[in-house]
Design an enzyme around this catalytic site. Sequence first.
Site, mmCIF file in Angstrom:
data_model
loop_
_atom_site.group_PDB
_atom_site.id
_atom_site.type_symbol
_atom_site.label_atom_id
_atom_site.label_comp_id
_atom_site.label_asym_id
_atom_site.label_seq_id
_atom_site.Cartn_x
_atom_site.Cartn_y
_atom_site.Cartn_z
ATOM 1 N N CYS A 1 -5.515 60.418 -10.274
ATOM 2 C CA CYS A 1 -4.190 59.853 -10.552
ATOM 3 C C CYS A 1 -3.142 60.916 -10.874
ATOM 4 O O CYS A 1 -1.991 60.812 -10.456
ATOM 5 C CB CYS A 1 -4.296 58.842 -11.684
ATOM 6 S SG CYS A 1 -5.283 57.418 -11.184
ATOM 7 N N LYS B 1 0.831 50.421 -12.803
ATOM 8 C CA LYS B 1 0.709 50.742 -11.377
ATOM 9 C C LYS B 1 -0.608 50.199 -10.826
ATOM 10 O O LYS B 1 -1.633 50.237 -11.500
ATOM 11 C CB LYS B 1 0.794 52.254 -11.177
ATOM 12 C CG LYS B 1 -0.311 53.051 -11.860
ATOM 13 C CD LYS B 1 -0.018 54.536 -11.829
ATOM 14 C CE LYS B 1 -1.068 55.362 -12.513
ATOM 15 N NZ LYS B 1 -2.362 55.444 -11.837
ATOM 16 N N ASP C 1 -2.324 57.426 -17.475
ATOM 17 C CA ASP C 1 -3.553 56.603 -17.576
ATOM 18 C C ASP C 1 -4.493 56.955 -18.734
ATOM 19 O O ASP C 1 -5.726 56.933 -18.566
ATOM 20 C CB ASP C 1 -4.340 56.658 -16.262
ATOM 21 C CG ASP C 1 -3.556 56.130 -15.071
ATOM 22 O OD1 ASP C 1 -2.390 55.752 -15.262
ATOM 23 O OD2 ASP C 1 -4.095 56.089 -13.958
#
Lengths: 272, 242
Positions: free
Chosen positions: B174, B141, B35
Amino acid sequence: MAEHEYGRLSALGNQQWKRPRPTGAAAVKLSGEVVANPYAWPYDGRLIPSRTALLVLDMQTDFCGKSGYVDRMGYDVFSTARAIEPTRRLLEMVRSIPEFTVIYTREGHRPDLADLAPNKRWRSRLIGAEIGTEGPAGRILVRGEPGWQIVPQLTPLPGETIVDKPGKGSFYGTDLDLILRSRGITHLILTGMTTDVGVQSTMREANDRGYECLILEDCTGATDIDNHVAALNMVTMQGGVFGAVTTSDQLIRVLLRLSLESARLTEGELTI
Amino acid sequence: MEGKGIMMHQKITVNEARPYAYSSGLEQTALVVIDMQNDFCSPGGFGELLGNDITPARAIIPVIQTVLEAARAAGMMVVHTREGHLPDLSDCPPTKLARSRAQGAGIGDEGPMGRILVRGERGHAIVPELAPLPGELVIDKPGKGAFYETALQEALAARGITSLVVCGVTTHVCVHTTIREANDRGYECLLLEDASAAFDPGDHEAAVRMIWQQGAIFGWTATAAAFQSALERSAAAAGGRA
């Protein structure tokens, strides 16, 4: 215990017993909001028992009992066992609300260790408590052994669901998601072992799946108090990145009202 | 670049890892960059709109750049992930949407970098310094974990990957969720401590400790430099044998 025997026990635990489903009126009427951090839980403003499950995660001797896995690794068992009494009190309350679902999980492996990841086994050996070897509470983290049982104070009642899991997360390699969705459950209240490992992994999995989660600080515990505090803090970041945190007292205040309303409704039905 | 036959026998051993040395086969190891998107690392992105200080996230960009170069030079599989939702938000749970709105940065709302956390918008893109190369796997995702509702596990299995070296943002959300998922699936995970960041340094520190505690309960942690020197030693050993 032979494999077919614990298989039978699991099947028994997973059965849906005759549980009175709430009527539409009751479902709407019985609802409340819990004081929690960082927001009043749940997000949609109403705790509806029929759509909520209490998860009692891994309250096994291996994690919070004498001579279990955590004890064997050299940690202070009180730091995990502290969760037993508040959870017992909460269970008593939740069980008085007929449409409330209770689900237990147990971390453990098959006796032949076929579902044990090789690296998990290797690491447990390194810390001196190899999964599958004999310990004071039977074979460590093996299904059917004394150490793997849920502690006696919290023994599940017939009809309460038990999910056996091979990992830390309760959704991986289990039918938990299917069970929750089949019952129309959208909200989860998490308790159990341990705050930063099994409970946190389950809360993260649940949150990604869209469940609205609440974790009860006093009904959890960790081998390290710093990890306990840090894990709870992580939940509350960014407006509740995984959900919200509260105590069993705050929840019980709301449940008490629901329980009284439920009793009143039942009485009302009886006199009609 | 080394040939495939040599790579088969190459081992990566990070001696300076916590709680003890981390070892994996080079060809069985993937670098996973989590990310590193404008929404989390750039001014005007989702992270900053939520009121966070993005300095720690920006600080790791050059560190990850170096790690990426080393991994690519060693021929490792490289995976990038991006958190984001479909433009119609059909894959965004109501709980997540409501909470983001309560924080004043609703997912899907217009922001300085386009619609917040929506696929295809500028905020959703990976920061230019770390842009994926053609052929590198990019996993989109909807959640925090990179395994939920994605093809990551299948892609790793297809390449015979058993070990993951993980970095990115944010360490406690995450990155942590992905390592937890990977660990339950039997992957050996190494977190690169200084190539990961959280908006709050306290969360970062706590998350790092949770990885390696209890005898590596979720995996190992090490610095990016320790990992890079392990790659260099591995290449030197292979060169010696060749």
